[in-house]
Structures are given as C-alpha cells and as structure tokens.
Design an enzyme around this catalytic site. Structure first.
Site, PDB file in Angstrom:
ATOM      1  N   GLU A  44      43.792  -3.779  35.105  1.00  0.00           N
ATOM      2  CA  GLU A  44      43.274  -4.869  34.294  1.00  0.00           C
ATOM      3  C   GLU A  44      42.237  -5.702  35.051  1.00  0.00           C
ATOM      4  O   GLU A  44      41.251  -6.161  34.474  1.00  0.00           O
ATOM      5  CB  GLU A  44      44.410  -5.759  33.796  1.00  0.00           C
ATOM      6  CG  GLU A  44      45.339  -5.094  32.786  1.00  0.00           C
ATOM      7  CD  GLU A  44      44.618  -4.681  31.510  1.00  0.00           C
ATOM      8  OE1 GLU A  44      43.527  -5.200  31.229  1.00  0.00           O
ATOM      9  OE2 GLU A  44      45.151  -3.812  30.793  1.00  0.00           O
ATOM     10  N   GLN A  49      34.917  -6.918  32.770  1.00  0.00           N
ATOM     11  CA  GLN A  49      33.459  -6.796  32.767  1.00  0.00           C
ATOM     12  C   GLN A  49      32.980  -5.464  33.352  1.00  0.00           C
ATOM     13  O   GLN A  49      31.873  -5.372  33.887  1.00  0.00           O
ATOM     14  CB  GLN A  49      32.816  -7.970  33.519  1.00  0.00           C
ATOM     15  CG  GLN A  49      33.208  -9.318  32.934  1.00  0.00           C
ATOM     16  CD  GLN A  49      32.508 -10.479  33.601  1.00  0.00           C
ATOM     17  OE1 GLN A  49      31.402 -10.356  34.106  1.00  0.00           O
ATOM     18  NE2 GLN A  49      33.143 -11.636  33.595  1.00  0.00           N
ATOM     19  N   THR A  50      33.823  -4.428  33.267  1.00  0.00           N
ATOM     20  CA  THR A  50      33.458  -3.112  33.793  1.00  0.00           C
ATOM     21  C   THR A  50      33.936  -2.044  32.817  1.00  0.00           C
ATOM     22  O   THR A  50      35.046  -2.119  32.313  1.00  0.00           O
ATOM     23  CB  THR A  50      34.107  -2.868  35.174  1.00  0.00           C
ATOM     24  OG1 THR A  50      33.837  -3.987  36.032  1.00  0.00           O
ATOM     25  CG2 THR A  50      33.545  -1.614  35.815  1.00  0.00           C
ATOM     26  N   TYR A 127      44.500 -13.595  29.840  1.00  0.00           N
ATOM     27  CA  TYR A 127      44.408 -12.209  29.374  1.00  0.00           C
ATOM     28  C   TYR A 127      45.184 -11.260  30.292  1.00  0.00           C
ATOM     29  O   TYR A 127      46.029 -10.482  29.832  1.00  0.00           O
ATOM     30  CB  TYR A 127      42.948 -11.742  29.299  1.00  0.00           C
ATOM     31  CG  TYR A 127      42.866 -10.243  29.155  1.00  0.00           C
ATOM     32  CD1 TYR A 127      43.166  -9.644  27.937  1.00  0.00           C
ATOM     33  CD2 TYR A 127      42.556  -9.425  30.245  1.00  0.00           C
ATOM     34  CE1 TYR A 127      43.155  -8.262  27.807  1.00  0.00           C
ATOM     35  CE2 TYR A 127      42.545  -8.053  30.122  1.00  0.00           C
ATOM     36  CZ  TYR A 127      42.836  -7.473  28.901  1.00  0.00           C
ATOM     37  OH  TYR A 127      42.846  -6.104  28.781  1.00  0.00           O
ATOM     38  N   ASP A 145      41.079 -10.397  24.936  1.00  0.00           N
ATOM     39  CA  ASP A 145      39.776 -10.244  25.588  1.00  0.00           C
ATOM     40  C   ASP A 145      38.698 -10.158  24.514  1.00  0.00           C
ATOM     41  O   ASP A 145      38.957 -10.413  23.328  1.00  0.00           O
ATOM     42  CB  ASP A 145      39.767  -9.023  26.503  1.00  0.00           C
ATOM     43  CG  ASP A 145      39.892  -7.702  25.735  1.00  0.00           C
ATOM     44  OD1 ASP A 145      40.112  -7.736  24.505  1.00  0.00           O
ATOM     45  OD2 ASP A 145      39.754  -6.641  26.373  1.00  0.00           O
TER      46      ASP A 145
END
Length: 389
Positions: A44, A49-50, A127, A145
């Site tokens: 996680e 952002q990947t 999150y 998210d």
C-alpha cells in the site's frame, strides 16, 4: 446534483454483486497471495502515486531484501534507499523504517491489530490504515483513495471537490455505510480494482461495469462530469547545473544530499541552482572555451553552493571543461519541475583532493551501491547516450 441514498436491501445487493465480480475477476498481484499485514503495508505504501505495473518488481525485490518488520527496522539507510531507487517520494520508505522501529519497540515486532494503533505509526494515514485494518485484520474500515472517490462520486452523485481535505470524510462515511461486514478487505480491494480497470477517469467501461445498475451518474448521463476535481497548479520551475566531474583515475565526484528535505541522503553529481536567465544563457552557450566562460556561475541562486567552482578553479587551474554541455534533463516532482543542464569536465591530479563532507569519488562500476534519485538516473542515461553517439 442531489446525492442518492440507498436502502439496506439495495446496499446488501450492491455488496453481493461487487464481491461476486471481484472473486471472479480480481487481478493476480503478488501482495494478494496472503493477508500478512507486513506485505499489505509495504504494497500500500508503494502503490501511493505509483502504478501497479511499476510496483510489482519493486515489491518482490523489497520483500526479498527486507522480508520482515525486524529486517526493515534494522536496514542500513543506503541499502534501503537503493531498494526504493526509482519509486520516488523517498520519505515513504524512511517513514516505513521509522514505523518498523516503532513496531519493534511498542508492539513486540508485530503490526498492531486495531485502527487506532495502526494510525499512530509514522507514514500511515487514513487510507493505508483502512487498507491494513480491512485486508489484514478483517475490520470494516474504509480505505478511500482516488479510485474509490471516483467510483463513489459516480455511484451516489457526489459532486464535492475531491481535492479538498474535508471531502474525504464524505466518502469515508459512504464507504463505511456500504462496506461488507463479512469481507471488508475484499470489498475495499474490489473498489480499488473497479476504479483502476472499469470506472476509469476517462472513457470508463460503463457497459461492462458489474455495478452499473447502481450508478446515478450513468442514469443521469453525468459520468464525464464526476468526480469534481479542481485543476492542479503548475509545478514551480527550478534550474540547476549538474557538474559531471571526472578525475584522472576515471572516478566521478558524487555528493550526498542533506539529511532532510527533498531527496534527502540521495547521491547525485554536484548540483548548483541558478536563476532562469543564467540557465538559459548556459543552455544556449555555443562553446565553453576557458574558465572565463564559467563566470556565469557567480550568479548562482545559492551562494553557498558555489564553493565547488571557486575552490577548484583556484586550486586546480588544470580543470578541463568540455566545450559543449551534454544537454538537458527534466523531472517533475509534485509541486516543482527541475531543469538540469549537464556540464562535464575532467580534472588531472585530483586523486589527492581533500573531499569535503558528503563528497566521494566513485567509479562507475560502484554506482550500483549508491542510491540515486530519478534526476541522477536521467543524467546517467544522458551521458551514456552521448558516449554511444
């Protein structure tokens, strides 16, 4: 748009339909092999952002290097950063190590199994805490998210700006009301898969969506208008010159960045920040014939960074700068864009150079042992391309 409210019967049917689709169509991902909390946690954090396709090899390598929370807690920083090299946002892995050390101290080396303690760990927000709680410990906690906000904004017609922090609470409340009590982990992962594969930002596959009959945006022909998301501000441009300096033995000068701030403790060629005008003058300079051409460095944005040039030009007049710069690389961080001009030089007789703190001469074959940020990797690729031409 008026938000929709579901009956208990509709909510239960939604859970059943979503989970049935997930059990049949879920992605085969390495962190889903089991629900070990450490594996869930690592995945996680990496996925923030990947993209999934990028994370998979990093996840497998990271788990082979640091298979346990204890191994992560005790890892040398350079080895840790090297394992994360290329993923970016290096504060993530540093926070993970700090949290692992906290787990060793406060929780006897085991991930805590309640949301409050999980959220107390460094680098774990709502999150990630919800994902660990639901997937690893089967607790009915929301994991909201961007994917989930997009799905729920369309399902319920929520037109609050998802970029505002307060909006997250709106979605968390909706997910908490609809989440499966029996399979909360699978439910949250189903929402993630739905957002990633079906309910995409552009051109969503509404015809094949397993929960399309519940979607208010589809019924009202407003799928393309949701979610509401204000435009990001353009990243601030920053300008640097990278000094690719090689000594007579073939080693390159590398410098370790400060211990805090962006790219902390990563290794790069010496970078000197310059103003935009200076950068453009250097970029369009046709030829660097002698030291006088480098007088533009007197205009660097941070005077503390000019020591490299002043010291070398004074003490080592035999510096040989290449006549032309090697080109430019750029890299976008979340709020800034780096422009880096690569200027290469060679220094003879520098093998006895007194290195300053956080500087080292490094041979190319040893680069693999040094954690490089993405801009440095791009510079190395640029130089390799120049050499091959």
């Amino acid at each position: 748009m008026k938000q929709e409210t579901w009956s208990n019967q509709k909510t239960e049917k939604f859970r059943e339909d979503l989970l049935a689709w997930y059990h049949s169509e879920k992605r085969d991902l390495p962190w889903r092999k089991n629900t070990d909390p450490y594996r869930v946690w690592v995945s996680e954090i990496m996925l923030q952002q990947t993209q999934v396709v990028t994370v998979i090899p990093y996840f497998n390598h990271f788990l082979s290097e640091f298979p346990t929370i204890k191994g992560l807690a005790n890892a040398p920083e350079d080895k840790l950063l090297k394992a994360w090299e290329g993923l970016g946002y290096y504060s993530r892995v540093k926070n993970m190590q700090a949290a692992a050390q906290d787990i060793m101290e406060r929780f006897d080396g085991h991930m805590p199994n309640n949301p409050q303690d999980i959220l107390s760990l460094k680098g774990i927000g709502p999150y990630t805490g919800g994902a660990i709680s639901s997937i690893a410990f089967n607790l009915a906690e929301p994991a909201v998210d961007g994917n989930v906000m997009r799905v729920y904004s369309r399902l319920f017609g929520i037109d609050d700006d998802i970029m505002l922090p307060k909006t997250r609470r709106v979605f968390e409340e909706k997910v908490r009301k609809t989440i499966s009590r029996d399979e909360p982990g699978d439910f949250n992962q189903a929402l993630m898969d739905l957002g990633a594969r079906i309910c995409t930002p552009k051109k969503p596959s509404c015809k094949t969506c397993p929960v399309k009959e519940y979607c208010l945006a589809l019924k009202t022909n407003q799928v393309d208008q949701l979610p509401v998301k204000k435009k990001k501000e353009k990243p601030v441009p920053l300008y640097y010159v990278a000094i690719v300096l090689q000594n007579e033995l073939g080693a390159y000068l590398l410098t370790k960045r400060p211990s805090d701030g962006l790219l902390a403790n990563m290794w790069t060629f010496p970078l000197v920040e310059v103003d935009e005008l200076t950068y453009k003058q250097l970029k369009h300079q046709e030829k660097f014939a002698d030291h006088q051409e480098l007088s533009l460095f007197d205009q660097v944005a941070d005077e503390s960074e000019v020591y490299l040039f002043s010291a070398m030009l004074t003490d080592y007049p035999n510096i040989k700068m290449k006549e032309y710069h090697h080109g430019e690389v750029t890299h976008v961080f979340s709020h800034r864009k780096w422009h880096i001009l690569a200027l290469e030089g060679r220094v003879d007789g520098l093998s006895s150079y007194q290195l300053k703190p956080r500087e080292e001469w490094v041979y190319p074959e040893k680069f693999k042992d040094y954690p490089f940020p993405k801009p440095q990797q791009k510079l190395l690729s640029l130089l390799k391309k120049v050499e091959n031409n």
